[in-house]
Design a protein around this motif. Structure first.
Motif, PDB file in Angstrom:
ATOM      1  N   MET A   1       0.833  -1.204   0.000  1.00 14.52           N
ATOM      2  CA  MET A   1       0.000   0.000   0.000  1.00 14.52           C
ATOM      3  C   MET A   1       0.871   1.260   0.000  1.00 14.52           C
ATOM      4  N   GLN A   2       1.927   1.282   0.833  1.00 12.28           N
ATOM      5  CA  GLN A   2       2.806   2.437   0.913  1.00 12.28           C
ATOM      6  C   GLN A   2       3.500   2.684  -0.414  1.00 12.28           C
ATOM      7  N   GLU A   3       3.980   1.606  -1.064  1.00 10.20           N
ATOM      8  CA  GLU A   3       4.663   1.731  -2.350  1.00 10.20           C
ATOM      9  C   GLU A   3       3.713   2.219  -3.431  1.00 10.20           C
ATOM     10  N   PHE A   4       2.486   1.716  -3.417  1.00 10.25           N
ATOM     11  CA  PHE A   4       1.471   2.136  -4.389  1.00 10.25           C
ATOM     12  C   PHE A   4       1.205   3.630  -4.267  1.00 10.25           C
ATOM     13  N   GLN A   5       1.026   4.115  -3.046  1.00 12.73           N
ATOM     14  CA  GLN A   5       0.778   5.542  -2.825  1.00 12.73           C
ATOM     15  C   GLN A   5       1.990   6.373  -3.224  1.00 12.73           C
ATOM     16  N   GLN A   6       3.176   5.885  -2.920  1.00  9.65           N
ATOM     17  CA  GLN A   6       4.395   6.604  -3.273  1.00  9.65           C
ATOM     18  C   GLN A   6       4.529   6.733  -4.788  1.00  9.65           C
ATOM     19  N   ALA A   7       4.207   5.655  -5.519  1.00  7.82           N
ATOM     20  CA  ALA A   7       4.254   5.707  -6.981  1.00  7.82           C
ATOM     21  C   ALA A   7       3.231   6.695  -7.520  1.00  7.82           C
ATOM     22  N   LEU A   8       2.049   6.696  -6.942  1.00 10.33           N
ATOM     23  CA  LEU A   8       1.009   7.643  -7.368  1.00 10.33           C
ATOM     24  C   LEU A   8       1.457   9.086  -7.163  1.00 10.33           C
ATOM     25  N   ASP A   9       2.225   9.329  -6.110  1.00 14.46           N
ATOM     26  CA  ASP A   9       2.695  10.688  -5.823  1.00 14.46           C
ATOM     27  C   ASP A   9       3.586  11.234  -6.940  1.00 14.46           C
ATOM     28  N   GLY A  10       4.137  10.339  -7.778  1.00 15.43           N
ATOM     29  CA  GLY A  10       4.969  10.782  -8.892  1.00 15.43           C
ATOM     30  C   GLY A  10       4.170  11.265 -10.077  1.00 15.43           C
ATOM     31  N   LEU A  11       2.868  10.941 -10.114  1.00 16.53           N
ATOM     32  CA  LEU A  11       2.005  11.353 -11.223  1.00 16.53           C
ATOM     33  C   LEU A  11       1.360  12.702 -10.929  1.00 16.53           C
ATOM     34  N   SER A  12       0.627  13.235 -11.896  1.00 23.97           N
ATOM     35  CA  SER A  12      -0.083  14.499 -11.662  1.00 23.97           C
ATOM     36  C   SER A  12      -1.145  14.275 -10.596  1.00 23.97           C
ATOM     37  N   ARG A  13      -1.474  15.312  -9.877  1.00 27.82           N
ATOM     38  CA  ARG A  13      -2.442  15.192  -8.787  1.00 27.82           C
ATOM     39  C   ARG A  13      -3.792  14.698  -9.295  1.00 27.82           C
ATOM     40  N   GLU A  14      -4.213  15.191 -10.462  1.00 36.85           N
ATOM     41  CA  GLU A  14      -5.508  14.802 -11.027  1.00 36.85           C
ATOM     42  C   GLU A  14      -5.550  13.303 -11.320  1.00 36.85           C
ATOM     43  N   THR A  15      -4.522  12.810 -12.005  1.00 38.96           N
ATOM     44  CA  THR A  15      -4.511  11.395 -12.376  1.00 38.96           C
ATOM     45  C   THR A  15      -4.368  10.502 -11.152  1.00 38.96           C
ATOM     46  N   ALA A  16      -3.515  10.888 -10.211  1.00 37.61           N
ATOM     47  CA  ALA A  16      -3.338  10.102  -8.990  1.00 37.61           C
ATOM     48  C   ALA A  16      -4.651   9.979  -8.230  1.00 37.61           C
ATOM     49  N   SER A  17      -5.414  11.064  -8.162  1.00 34.66           N
ATOM     50  CA  SER A  17      -6.702  11.048  -7.452  1.00 34.66           C
ATOM     51  C   SER A  17      -7.685  10.098  -8.108  1.00 34.66           C
ATOM     52  N   VAL A  18      -7.713  10.122  -9.446  1.00 33.43           N
ATOM     53  CA  VAL A  18      -8.617   9.237 -10.192  1.00 33.43           C
ATOM     54  C   VAL A  18      -8.257   7.773  -9.942  1.00 33.43           C
ATOM     55  N   ILE A  19      -6.957   7.468 -10.034  1.00 28.76           N
ATOM     56  CA  ILE A  19      -6.514   6.077  -9.844  1.00 28.76           C
ATOM     57  C   ILE A  19      -6.843   5.594  -8.436  1.00 28.76           C
ATOM     58  N   LEU A  20      -6.582   6.430  -7.449  1.00 31.25           N
ATOM     59  CA  LEU A  20      -6.850   6.055  -6.060  1.00 31.25           C
ATOM     60  C   LEU A  20      -8.347   5.832  -5.836  1.00 31.25           C
ATOM     61  N   ARG A  21      -9.157   6.686  -6.444  1.00 30.73           N
ATOM     62  CA  ARG A  21     -10.606   6.591  -6.269  1.00 30.73           C
ATOM     63  C   ARG A  21     -11.193   5.339  -6.935  1.00 30.73           C
ATOM     64  N   GLU A  22     -10.654   4.965  -8.087  1.00 33.49           N
ATOM     65  CA  GLU A  22     -11.244   3.869  -8.866  1.00 33.49           C
ATOM     66  C   GLU A  22     -10.592   2.506  -8.603  1.00 33.49           C
ATOM     67  N   THR A  23      -9.529   2.474  -7.819  1.00 31.81           N
ATOM     68  CA  THR A  23      -8.842   1.202  -7.563  1.00 31.81           C
ATOM     69  C   THR A  23      -9.395   0.533  -6.317  1.00 31.81           C
ATOM     70  N   PRO A  24      -9.923  -0.684  -6.449  1.00 32.36           N
ATOM     71  CA  PRO A  24     -10.415  -1.411  -5.267  1.00 32.36           C
ATOM     72  C   PRO A  24      -9.290  -1.616  -4.259  1.00 32.36           C
ATOM     73  N   GLU A  25      -9.601  -1.442  -2.998  1.00 34.10           N
ATOM     74  CA  GLU A  25      -8.573  -1.535  -1.950  1.00 34.10           C
ATOM     75  C   GLU A  25      -7.921  -2.913  -1.921  1.00 34.10           C
ATOM     76  N   ARG A  26      -8.668  -3.959  -2.271  1.00 35.31           N
ATOM     77  CA  ARG A  26      -8.141  -5.326  -2.218  1.00 35.31           C
ATOM     78  C   ARG A  26      -7.004  -5.554  -3.220  1.00 35.31           C
ATOM     79  N   LEU A  27      -6.917  -4.686  -4.259  1.00 37.31           N
ATOM     80  CA  LEU A  27      -5.901  -4.859  -5.292  1.00 37.31           C
ATOM     81  C   LEU A  27      -4.629  -4.067  -5.037  1.00 37.31           C
TER      82      LEU A  27
END
Length: 309
Positions: A1-27
Motif C-alpha cells: 500500500m505504501q509503495e502504491f501511494q508513493q508511486a502515485l505521488d509521482g504522477l499528476s495530482r488529477e490522475t493520482a486522485s482518479v486512480i486512487l478513487r477507482e482502484t479497489p482496496e483489495r488490489l
C-alpha cells in the motif's frame, strides 16, 4: 500500500486522485504496474491479471503526468528520457513510449509521449533467504538471470541488505532502482552497502575499485561491451561481482555475446535462473557457470535440475 501511494505521488495530482478513487482496496498491495496509454483506459497490472479503470487518459493529461514524473523539470532528466525511462523517489521506474528524435544515428530525445508504464518497486525482506541458503551462504560471483518482471531487482535489494552485514559491498545504482536514493539518502534498506547513485555501470565499477576497497560490487542489468570490460577489471582486482541480466532462459542467455564473454572469463561461479513473472524472485535453477557449455546452450528453459551444492 505504501509503495502504491508513493508511486502515485509521482504522477499528476488529477490522475493520482482518479486512480486512487477507482482502484479497489483489495488490489492495491498486488499492483505491479500502472499503464497509461493515450486514448485508452488506465490499466493496472496486478498479480491476478490486468484491471482496467473506467477513466480514459488523453494526451494532455498524459503529458502532465510526464511532466510530474520529471519533477516539472524535463530538461534536467534529458539523459534518462533519451534512454526511455524516468526513475522517481522510491525507485519506481516509468518506461516511456513516444516519437524518437535522432541525431547522428543516436536517440537524443523522445517527444509526443504516447504511453507510460510506471513499475512499482517494492522491498521484500527475506526474499533472498532461499538464494543464500542454496548457495550455502556464498552468493558472491553470481549472475541472476530472468525475464522482465521476474523479481531480479527485488531479490538483489534483499541480497545486498543481508550480504553487506559481513562483507564490504558497493552498489552501482545506475538508474536508482536498487537504493532509490533521494538527496543522497537511500530510501531502501541496503544494510551497510556503499551506494554509487546514478553512475554509469562501467564507470561506477572502476571508481569503486579505485576508491572504496570493495569485496563485492553489485549492479543491475549488465550486458554491453563496457560492462564486460569493467567486470573483467573487477576480476583482475580480486573483487567479486553480483549482477542481474535480462534473459528468460539459458538459451536466451547464450545469445547475449558480452555476457557469454564474461562467463568465458570465469567472472561468475553460478548462473541463477528465476522462474518468471508468475513466481517473482523464485529460483528455477542454479547452474555452475563452468558447466554452461554447448550442451547447456541448446537447452530450452524447462525442467532444468539445480546444481548439487
Amino acid at each position: 500500500m505504501q509503495e502504491f501511494q508513493q508511486a502515485l505521488d509521482g504522477l499528476s495530482r488529477e490522475t493520482a486522485s482518479v486512480i486512487l478513487r477507482e482502484t479497489p482496496e483489495r488490489l492495491r498491495d498486488s499492483i505491479r504496474e500502472i499503464r497509461l496509454r493515450s486514448g485508452r483506459p488506465i490499466c493496472l497490472v496486478t498479480s491476478e491479471g490486468d484491471y482496467f479503470l473506467k477513466h480514459t487518459i488523453w494526451q494532455g493529461e498524459l503529458f502532465e503526468c510526464f511532466r510530474a514524473l520529471c519533477g516539472y523539470s524535463v530538461h534536467s532528466h534529458e539523459e534518462e528520457i533519451r534512454q526511455g525511462y524516468l526513475t522517481i523517489r522510491g525507485g519506481h521506474r516509468a518506461g516511456l513510449c513516444g516519437t524518437a528524435v535522432y541525431a547522428k544515428g543516436e536517440v537524443v530525445n523522445i517527444r509526443n509521449i504516447s504511453s507510460i508504464n510506471l513499475r512499482i518497486a517494492r522491498q521484500v525482506f527475506g526474499v533472498a533467504d532461499q538464494f543464500i541458503k542454496q548457495l550455502h551462504g556464498q552468493p558472491e560471483r553470481s549472475i541472476i538471470v530472468g525475464a522482465p518482471g521476474s523479481g531480479k531487482t527485488t531479490l538483489l535489494k534483499d541480497l545486498v541488505r543481508q550480504v553487506s552485514k559481513t562483507k564490504k559491498v558497493v552498489v552501482v545504482d545506475s538508474r536508482g532502482e536498487i537504493a532509490a536514493c533521494s538527496n543522497g539518502v537511500p530510501q531502501n534498506d541496503l544494510g551497510y552497502a556503499d551506494i554509487l547513485d546514478g553512475w554509469k555501470k562501467s564507470d561506477g565499477m572502476m571508481n569503486a575499485i579505485r576508491t572504496m576497497g570493495p569485496e563485492i560490487i553489485v549492479c543491475d542489468e549488465i550486458g554491453d561491451q563496457q560492462d564486460a570490460v569493467a567486470v573483467e577489471a573487477c576480476l583482475n582486482a580480486g573483487v567479486s561481482v553480483i549482477a542481474t541480466a535480462h534473459a528468460g532462459s539459458l538459451e536466451e542467455l547464450s545469445k547475449r555475446k558480452h555476457i557469454m564473454d564474461m562467463l568465458s572469463l570465469n567472472a561468475f561461479d553460478q548462473i541463477v535462473l528465476l522462474e518468471g513473472k508468475q513466481s517473482p524472485c523464485n529460483i528455477h535453477a542454479i547452474v555452475k557457470a563452468g558447466e554452461f557449455n554447448a550442451s547447456y546452450r541448446s537447452v530450452i528453459d524447462c525442467n532444468l535440475p539445480s546444481a548439487n551444492w
